[in-house]
Design a protein around this motif. Structure first.
Motif, PDB file in Angstrom:
ATOM      1  N   THR A 186       1.038  -1.318  -0.117  1.00 25.01           N
ATOM      2  CA  THR A 186      -0.137  -0.087   0.183  1.00 25.01           C
ATOM      3  C   THR A 186       1.047   1.362  -0.059  1.00 25.01           C
ATOM      4  O   THR A 186       2.208   1.113   0.361  1.00 25.01           O
ATOM      5  N   PHE A 187       0.107   2.352  -0.147  1.00 28.94           N
ATOM      6  CA  PHE A 187       1.361   3.724  -0.325  1.00 28.94           C
ATOM      7  C   PHE A 187       1.304   3.965   1.261  1.00 28.94           C
ATOM      8  O   PHE A 187       2.510   4.473   1.373  1.00 28.94           O
ATOM      9  N   PHE A 194      10.099   3.569   2.733  1.00 30.66           N
ATOM     10  CA  PHE A 194      10.855   4.514   1.775  1.00 30.66           C
ATOM     11  C   PHE A 194      10.551   5.923   1.915  1.00 30.66           C
ATOM     12  O   PHE A 194      11.153   6.779   1.198  1.00 30.66           O
ATOM     13  N   GLY A 195       9.875   6.230   2.901  1.00 28.16           N
ATOM     14  CA  GLY A 195       9.583   7.634   3.031  1.00 28.16           C
ATOM     15  C   GLY A 195      10.537   8.597   3.135  1.00 28.16           C
ATOM     16  O   GLY A 195      10.726   9.634   2.974  1.00 28.16           O
ATOM     17  N   GLY A 196      11.844   8.245   3.756  1.00 28.07           N
ATOM     18  CA  GLY A 196      12.934   9.036   4.182  1.00 28.07           C
ATOM     19  C   GLY A 196      14.055   8.912   3.066  1.00 28.07           C
ATOM     20  O   GLY A 196      15.037   9.713   3.156  1.00 28.07           O
ATOM     21  N   PHE A 216       0.299  11.785  -3.265  1.00 26.35           N
ATOM     22  CA  PHE A 216       1.065  12.416  -2.039  1.00 26.35           C
ATOM     23  C   PHE A 216       0.294  13.222  -1.208  1.00 26.35           C
ATOM     24  O   PHE A 216       0.431  12.998  -0.098  1.00 26.35           O
ATOM     25  N   ALA A 217      -0.566  14.181  -1.824  1.00 27.48           N
ATOM     26  CA  ALA A 217      -1.330  15.002  -1.171  1.00 27.48           C
ATOM     27  C   ALA A 217      -2.311  14.141  -0.109  1.00 27.48           C
ATOM     28  O   ALA A 217      -2.724  14.557   1.005  1.00 27.48           O
ATOM     29  N   ALA A 218      -2.924  13.034  -0.631  1.00 28.74           N
ATOM     30  CA  ALA A 218      -3.914  12.334  -0.251  1.00 28.74           C
ATOM     31  C   ALA A 218      -3.451  11.695   1.195  1.00 28.74           C
ATOM     32  O   ALA A 218      -4.133  11.445   2.217  1.00 28.74           O
ATOM     33  N   HIS A 219      -2.280  11.389   1.100  1.00 27.68           N
ATOM     34  CA  HIS A 219      -1.281  10.697   2.287  1.00 27.68           C
ATOM     35  C   HIS A 219      -0.772  11.795   2.962  1.00 27.68           C
ATOM     36  O   HIS A 219       0.098  11.490   4.163  1.00 27.68           O
ATOM     37  N   ASP A 220      -0.786  12.975   2.792  1.00 23.12           N
ATOM     38  CA  ASP A 220      -0.168  14.024   3.305  1.00 23.12           C
ATOM     39  C   ASP A 220       1.340  13.953   3.651  1.00 23.12           C
ATOM     40  O   ASP A 220       2.110  13.846   4.530  1.00 23.12           O
ATOM     41  N   PHE A 221       2.009  13.323   2.429  1.00 23.82           N
ATOM     42  CA  PHE A 221       3.231  12.911   2.235  1.00 23.82           C
ATOM     43  C   PHE A 221       4.034  14.052   1.689  1.00 23.82           C
ATOM     44  O   PHE A 221       3.807  14.334   0.496  1.00 23.82           O
ATOM     45  N   HIS A 222       5.302  14.447   2.150  1.00 27.12           N
ATOM     46  CA  HIS A 222       5.995  15.399   1.542  1.00 27.12           C
ATOM     47  C   HIS A 222       7.303  15.001   1.358  1.00 27.12           C
ATOM     48  O   HIS A 222       8.272  15.137   2.111  1.00 27.12           O
TER      49      HIS A 222
END
Length: 304
Positions: A186-187, A194-196, A216-222
């Motif tokens: 899943t995302f 791997f977010g880092g 990215f936006a849907a998961h508040d991931f930057h």
């Protein structure tokens, strides 16, 4: 003959909103507004009623719409008849992807067996420009990877939905520490594992960057973005050298490289499609080219 402005008028009438029409036509809202103002000055009357951003045709506008549609039909009939008697036909084909280039290359020899005197002129541009060329009549056929085929004139067809996968070098520490890691995730799991990492993104005008941005936006991931690249082969090579991680289309996956490819759940996909400017049928040459594209084995995989 330049009938581009007739297409502008018809798109405004269709969308009933200047901003939406400008987005569909890939022109600025200000230039489209100026065009309409000049047209109404030339006609000496209003062609649209304006009310809170909503545009509806006046009686004069309805007359202009009817004749604009007739003129475009006549122009297309004329072009088809001239093409039909031409001793040396010419087809303008646009592509914007590696698979598109390979597909057109693979059918060119077969096409020329039947039409040896027909020239195929290639245009290699991003999907937004190809859509504009189709709308303006600058090309005849586009074999393109894109996010949508909506709002395009003429004939369109979705050939397949191509998966967008997440690619990571096998040199990545997490991959080396987890050799039995599932290649489906899943995302949220992607972010966890791997977010880092440093992310390589395709450029903003690419066919699937909006999909990645919205995910990215849907998961508040930057993510940390180290570069943006337009060429997907370059992205793949950067991944293989462990420069960063990235999303790539399945059509450029290369299992001979030191890369692990992850399928995201739910799947991320883009459209592989066909768009043709014609609305009144095709020349024999164009129809044969379209048939070869639609019947290509790429879109009809054999059952194992």
């Amino acid at each position: 003959m330049n009938t581009k402005h007739l297409l502008y008028f018809l798109e405004i009438a269709k969308q009933k909103n200047m901003n939406k029409a400008a987005d569909t036509l890939f022109v600025s809202q200000s230039s489209l507004s100026q065009y309409l103002s000049r047209l109404e000055q030339e006609m000496g009357t209003l062609l649209f009623y304006r009310q809170k951003g909503n545009l509806t045709l006046t009686p004069a506008g309805q007359i202009y719409q009817d004749y604009a549609q007739q003129i475009l039909k006549l122009e297309e009939e004329m072009i088809q008849k001239i093409s039909g008697i031409s001793s040396s036909a010419h087809i303008r084909v646009g592509v914007n992807s590696i698979w598109g280039n390979l597909l057109v290359t693979s059918i060119t020899s077969q096409f020329h067996l039947k039409y040896p005197d027909t020239t195929i002129e290639m245009f290699d541009e991003n999907h937004k420009l190809l859509k504009k060329y189709i709308t303006d009549g600058g090309i005849d056929i586009a074999v393109l990877a894109t996010d949508t085929l909506d709002y395009l004139p003429g004939y369109t067809k979705v050939l397949r939905l191509e998966e967008i996968v997440f690619a990571v070098s096998n040199q990545n520490p997490y991959i080396q520490a987890h050799p039995d890691l599932s290649t489906q995730m899943t995302f949220q799991e992607l972010i966890q594992h791997f977010g880092g990492e440093n992310f390589i993104l395709n450029k903003a005008n690419s066919s699937f960057r909006p999909l990645i941005n919205s995910t990215f936006a849907a998961h508040d991931f930057h993510p940390t973005v180290i570069c943006e690249v337009s060429n997907m082969t370059t992205v793949r090579n950067m991944i293989s050298h462990n420069i960063g991680v990235a999303f790539i289309p399945e059509s450029i996956m290369d299992h001979s490289l030191d890369i692990t490819y992850f399928s995201i759940r739910p799947k991320l996909t883009r459209i592989n499609g066909l768009a043709c400017r014609s609305t009144l049928g095709f020349t024999e040459e164009e129809q044969h080219f379209i048939d070869l594209v639609e019947q290509h084995p790429l879109f009809h995989p054999k059952a194992e």
